[in-house]
Design a protein around this motif. Structure first.
Motif, mmCIF file in Angstrom:
data_model
loop_
_atom_site.group_PDB
_atom_site.id
_atom_site.type_symbol
_atom_site.label_atom_id
_atom_site.label_comp_id
_atom_site.label_asym_id
_atom_site.label_seq_id
_atom_site.Cartn_x
_atom_site.Cartn_y
_atom_site.Cartn_z
ATOM 1 N N PRO A 53 0.635 -0.999 -0.135
ATOM 2 C CA PRO A 53 -0.014 0.031 -0.062
ATOM 3 C C PRO A 53 1.246 1.278 0.432
ATOM 4 N N PHE A 54 0.314 2.798 -1.192
ATOM 5 C CA PHE A 54 1.604 3.232 -0.997
ATOM 6 C C PHE A 54 0.830 4.877 0.264
ATOM 7 N N PRO A 55 2.371 5.068 0.898
ATOM 8 C CA PRO A 55 1.594 5.894 2.435
ATOM 9 C C PRO A 55 1.371 7.311 2.183
ATOM 10 N N ALA A 56 0.768 8.068 2.276
ATOM 11 C CA ALA A 56 0.279 9.176 2.502
ATOM 12 C C ALA A 56 0.253 9.925 3.676
ATOM 13 N N THR A 57 0.772 8.938 4.613
ATOM 14 C CA THR A 57 0.415 9.702 6.174
ATOM 15 C C THR A 57 2.444 9.100 7.701
ATOM 16 N N ASP A 58 2.409 10.253 8.117
ATOM 17 C CA ASP A 58 3.322 9.880 9.130
ATOM 18 C C ASP A 58 3.322 8.221 9.846
ATOM 19 N N SER A 59 2.068 7.903 9.648
ATOM 20 C CA SER A 59 2.320 6.394 10.555
ATOM 21 C C SER A 59 1.905 5.650 9.423
ATOM 22 N N ALA A 60 2.005 4.011 9.905
ATOM 23 C CA ALA A 60 2.239 3.150 8.859
ATOM 24 C C ALA A 60 0.601 2.586 8.872
ATOM 25 N N ASP A 61 -0.031 2.643 10.219
ATOM 26 C CA ASP A 61 -0.959 2.537 10.503
ATOM 27 C C ASP A 61 -1.919 3.823 10.523
ATOM 28 N N GLY A 62 -2.054 4.212 10.144
ATOM 29 C CA GLY A 62 -2.765 5.198 8.756
ATOM 30 C C GLY A 62 -3.305 4.992 7.854
ATOM 31 N N THR A 63 -2.247 3.861 6.901
ATOM 32 C CA THR A 63 -2.287 3.820 5.129
ATOM 33 C C THR A 63 -3.850 3.184 4.883
ATOM 34 N N TYR A 64 -4.671 2.956 4.195
ATOM 35 C CA TYR A 64 -5.712 2.789 3.784
ATOM 36 C C TYR A 64 -4.596 2.670 1.796
ATOM 37 N N LEU A 65 -6.128 1.022 1.498
ATOM 38 C CA LEU A 65 -5.369 0.921 0.485
ATOM 39 C C LEU A 65 -6.661 1.273 -0.822
ATOM 40 N N PRO A 66 -6.546 1.891 -1.711
ATOM 41 C CA PRO A 66 -8.163 1.497 -3.040
ATOM 42 C C PRO A 66 -8.172 0.317 -3.184
ATOM 43 N N VAL A 67 -9.153 -0.589 -2.612
ATOM 44 C CA VAL A 67 -9.316 -1.352 -3.966
ATOM 45 C C VAL A 67 -11.027 -2.008 -3.654
ATOM 46 N N SER A 68 -11.519 -2.519 -5.447
ATOM 47 C CA SER A 68 -12.117 -2.369 -6.410
ATOM 48 C C SER A 68 -12.961 -3.202 -7.279
ATOM 49 N N VAL A 69 -13.881 -3.198 -7.812
ATOM 50 C CA VAL A 69 -14.040 -4.185 -8.216
ATOM 51 C C VAL A 69 -13.256 -3.459 -9.904
ATOM 52 N N GLY A 70 -12.569 -4.335 -10.656
ATOM 53 C CA GLY A 70 -12.312 -3.779 -11.572
ATOM 54 C C GLY A 70 -12.402 -3.620 -12.544
ATOM 55 N N ILE A 71 -12.474 -5.134 -13.300
ATOM 56 C CA ILE A 71 -12.762 -5.518 -14.309
ATOM 57 C C ILE A 71 -14.991 -6.199 -14.751
ATOM 58 N N VAL A 72 -14.629 -5.856 -15.305
ATOM 59 C CA VAL A 72 -16.770 -6.257 -15.290
ATOM 60 C C VAL A 72 -16.955 -6.219 -16.780
ATOM 61 N N TYR A 73 -18.293 -7.046 -17.500
ATOM 62 C CA TYR A 73 -18.402 -6.850 -18.602
ATOM 63 C C TYR A 73 -19.601 -7.477 -18.692
ATOM 64 N N GLY A 74 -20.614 -6.784 -19.626
ATOM 65 C CA GLY A 74 -22.179 -6.561 -20.099
ATOM 66 C C GLY A 74 -21.988 -7.190 -21.566
#
Length: 420
Positions: free
Chosen positions: A293-314
């Protein structure tokens, strides 16, 4: 234009097969032909081959476009003109012209709510695969994430450690520059790449701490300009100032970025994990990749990862072969289809796939989700494609020095408000 013309001819040819005077033989042949389009060739090609093998006599005629923006424009044009393929890759939720809600709103997608796999979708998956009326119109295929993706061999040779906090990111960039290597390759000439670093940063600065931020925007209680989005874009520029990126990123496209990364001239990229499939083409034999995960704060505990459905078909609402299209959707939703597509694309499966084995790229995604340290991609909640379009264009201008951060965020707020 060549791709567009080819698909038009293909659609015309398929229509001719089903309506010509060739009798039952021609009609039967047409029943065995499915047309498909995808942005990106590798995983779709593997899925098509497996589907054809499982269905002897079936032919899937495919069109692949590597550039997302060109693909989105082409399929939209074909849908409007009645020349679109039976099945096509889309984007989940909203946010661009080829996203589920936007296509569904315009009545361009077949209702798949009655399919067996659709009944088992979780509420979160239904939210990004349903049209505004609540009908399921897409099958979720992969789960994607945006993080710091590393060329393991190049990183090992540099002697540097993966950063876990924002101060460590800046030191990492300084140390990489001292070793005459790029810390993070960046290719902003391909407009869609511009959003990836902001999404990685805002996961920890905005959406992780405040999951209801987008809803607050819709209620008029929050704005981009008066939020930590400002800090995220300022940190994006700080990375440029500290030499984190290659020179002239606005003049570097996605393919060049992946070449730089695959060859180890850049130690990492902040990117979607599926980009590794492109980097592999340029890496030496035995090159491996990992993600943190790419850090944005001064604490590693404050790091979130953007996770989403990636590919869909219709499925095209006006598909020439709706029965075969539904069958292909069923294959994509199957454990076999899910595991195959996820493995080849460097992603995780969106649905159950017991045979799928997570690697050094995917395990951190599963860990972040399990620990409650993940967020959705911001654009999936935005009210229309204009917000994302404004974001992409403005980031390029920001890196050109023709606009500042407040201007970018004001533009995004205006686009968001216009769509409410």
């Amino acid at each position: 234009m060549k791709t567009f013309a080819s698909l038009c001819c293909l659609a015309t040819a398929v229509a001719a097969c089903s309506t010509s005077g060739g009798g039952s033989t021609s009609a039967a042949a047409a029943d065995k032909v499915l047309t498909l389009a995808a942005a990106g060739q590798g995983p779709a090609k593997a899925a098509v081959a497996a589907f054809e093998k499982a269905n002897p006599g079936v032919t899937v005629k495919t069109i692949y476009t590597e550039d997302d923006a060109a693909y989105q424009q082409q399929i939209r044009t074909q849908l409007a003109s009645g020349t679109a393929p039976d099945v096509f890759r889309m984007w989940p939720g909203g946010g661009n012209t080829m996203a589920v809600r936007d296509l569904g709103k315009d009545g361009m997608l077949m209702d798949l709510s009655g399919e067996g796999w659709a009944g088992g979708l979780s509420a979160d998956l239904k939210a990004v695969t349903s049209d505004p009326a609540g009908k399921v119109v897409a099958v979720p295929v992969t789960i994607g994430a945006i993080g710091a993706v590393w060329n393991d061999q190049a990183l090992r040779a540099s002697g540097l450690a993966k950063p876990t906090t924002w101060p460590e990111v800046l030191k990492f960039c300084k140390d990489a520059k001292a070793k005459s290597v790029v810390a993070f390759g960046l290719g902003l000439k391909s407009a869609w790449v511009t959003q990836l670093v902001p999404y990685a940063l805002t996961a920890s600065l905005v959406y992780g701490p405040n999951p209801g931020f987008t809803q607050q925007q819709k209620e008029g209680k929050a704005t981009f300009a008066a939020s930590e989005w400002k800090q995220a874009l300022e940190k994006y520029l700080r990375m440029r100032e500290e030499g984190c990126f290659n020179d002239s990123p606005n003049g570097v496209g996605y393919d060049e970025q992946m070449q730089m990364f695959g060859q180890g001239k850049a130690l990492g990229v902040v990117h979607v994990l599926s980009a590794v499939q492109s980097a592999l083409k340029y890496g030496a034999q035995g090159t491996t990749f990992s993600m943190t995960p790419f850090p944005a704060t001064d604490s590693a505990d404050g790091t979130y990862l953007p996770v989403s459905v990636g590919i869909v078909y219709g499925v095209n609402a006006k598909a020439k072969n709706p029965a075969l299209a539904r069958k292909f959707m069923e294959f994509l939703a199957s454990p076999e289809g899910q595991a195959l597509y996820a493995t080849v694309s460097g992603s995780s499966p969106a649905l159950s796939a017991a045979s799928f084995k997570a690697d050094a790229l995917q395990q951190p995604v599963l860990d972040a989700v399990k620990a409650g340290r993940s967020t959705a991609y911001p654009d999936q909640g935005w009210p229309n494609p204009k917000v994302q379009q404004e974001h992409l264009t403005s980031i390029q201008e920001l890196f050109n020095g023709t606009v500042d951060v407040p201007t970018v965020l004001t533009r995004m707020d205006k686009a968001f408000a216009a769509a409410k």
